[in-house]
Scaffold this active site. Structure first.
Site, PDB file in Angstrom:
ATOM      1  N   HIS A   7       0.812  -1.241  -0.069  1.00  0.00           N
ATOM      2  CA  HIS A   7       0.040  -0.008   0.096  1.00  0.00           C
ATOM      3  C   HIS A   7       0.775   1.240  -0.128  1.00  0.00           C
ATOM      4  O   HIS A   7       2.225   1.145   0.458  1.00  0.00           O
ATOM      5  CB  HIS A   7      -1.123   0.188   1.205  1.00  0.00           C
ATOM      6  CG  HIS A   7      -0.260   0.248   2.552  1.00  0.00           C
ATOM      7  ND1 HIS A   7      -0.058  -1.140   3.077  1.00  0.00           N
ATOM      8  CD2 HIS A   7       0.007   0.929   3.280  1.00  0.00           C
ATOM      9  CE1 HIS A   7       0.718  -0.754   4.290  1.00  0.00           C
ATOM     10  NE2 HIS A   7       0.694   0.436   4.527  1.00  0.00           N
ATOM     11  N   HIS A  79       3.742   7.123   3.882  1.00  0.00           N
ATOM     12  CA  HIS A  79       4.900   5.900   3.721  1.00  0.00           C
ATOM     13  C   HIS A  79       4.365   5.090   2.450  1.00  0.00           C
ATOM     14  O   HIS A  79       3.205   5.063   2.090  1.00  0.00           O
ATOM     15  CB  HIS A  79       5.194   5.185   4.975  1.00  0.00           C
ATOM     16  CG  HIS A  79       3.866   4.505   5.572  1.00  0.00           C
ATOM     17  ND1 HIS A  79       3.055   5.080   6.509  1.00  0.00           N
ATOM     18  CD2 HIS A  79       3.349   3.307   5.177  1.00  0.00           C
ATOM     19  CE1 HIS A  79       2.113   4.071   6.698  1.00  0.00           C
ATOM     20  NE2 HIS A  79       2.323   2.981   5.994  1.00  0.00           N
ATOM     21  N   GLU A 130       7.569   0.977   5.164  1.00  0.00           N
ATOM     22  CA  GLU A 130       7.188  -0.058   5.789  1.00  0.00           C
ATOM     23  C   GLU A 130       7.232  -1.496   5.245  1.00  0.00           C
ATOM     24  O   GLU A 130       7.145  -1.519   4.099  1.00  0.00           O
ATOM     25  CB  GLU A 130       5.581   0.333   5.865  1.00  0.00           C
ATOM     26  CG  GLU A 130       5.052  -0.910   6.951  1.00  0.00           C
ATOM     27  CD  GLU A 130       3.503  -0.685   6.995  1.00  0.00           C
ATOM     28  OE1 GLU A 130       2.711   0.342   6.270  1.00  0.00           O
ATOM     29  OE2 GLU A 130       2.796  -1.339   8.142  1.00  0.00           O
TER      30      GLU A 130
HETATM   31 CO    CO Z   1       1.136   1.340   6.154  1.00  0.00          CO
END
Ligand code: CO
Length: 134
Positions: A7, A79, A130
């Site tokens: 994502h 992020h 991440e």
């Molecule tokens: Co995330």
């Protein structure tokens, strides 16, 4: 090491307005808002077919994205999340190369119930990364 882009997270000052943009203007499928108290955020997942956009809004007193929104009052990309097979070994390998893994390198359970770590933006082209086990 990276298997897929899981994502892109976007911090937003007004969650309902952001949902309306993605749902009504772009015609995307959006989830109901989900509180993730451990990460200090409320998340809406936007399904864009090959990946997701996560709209993040601060939750609680010490939300990690509150400072980001102070600096970026209109919101912005917060992020990128990549999938890895084994988040602990990815974390250890990167720490061994001098990358700063946040939180001391210990994985936490992320918004999808899977272990995640975050890498310091100063070590990744000014982008918070991440890594999620998936
Ligand atoms: Co995330």
């Amino acid at each position: 090491m990276l298997n897929a882009l899981n994502h892109v997270a976007i911090a937003v000052p007004d969650l309902a307005a952001a949902v309306a943009k993605y749902r009504d203007q772009l015609g995307a499928r959006v989830s109901e808002p989900q509180d993730v108290p451990d990460h200090g955020v409320t998340v809406v997942f936007v399904d864009v077919g090959n990946t997701k956009i996560e709209l993040l809004h601060p939750l609680g007193e010490n939300s990690p994205i509150a400072k980001f929104l102070d600096k970026n009052p209109d919101g912005g990309v917060h992020h990128l999340c990549f999938e890895v097979d084994d988040v602990q070994s990815a974390s250890d390998g990167l720490a061994g190369q001098g990358v700063r893994v946040l939180g001391g390198g210990a994985p936490k359970i992320g918004a999808h119930g899977k272990p995640v770590v975050f890498l310091h933006p100063k070590d990744f082209c000014a982008t918070l990364i991440e890594l999620e086990e998936a």
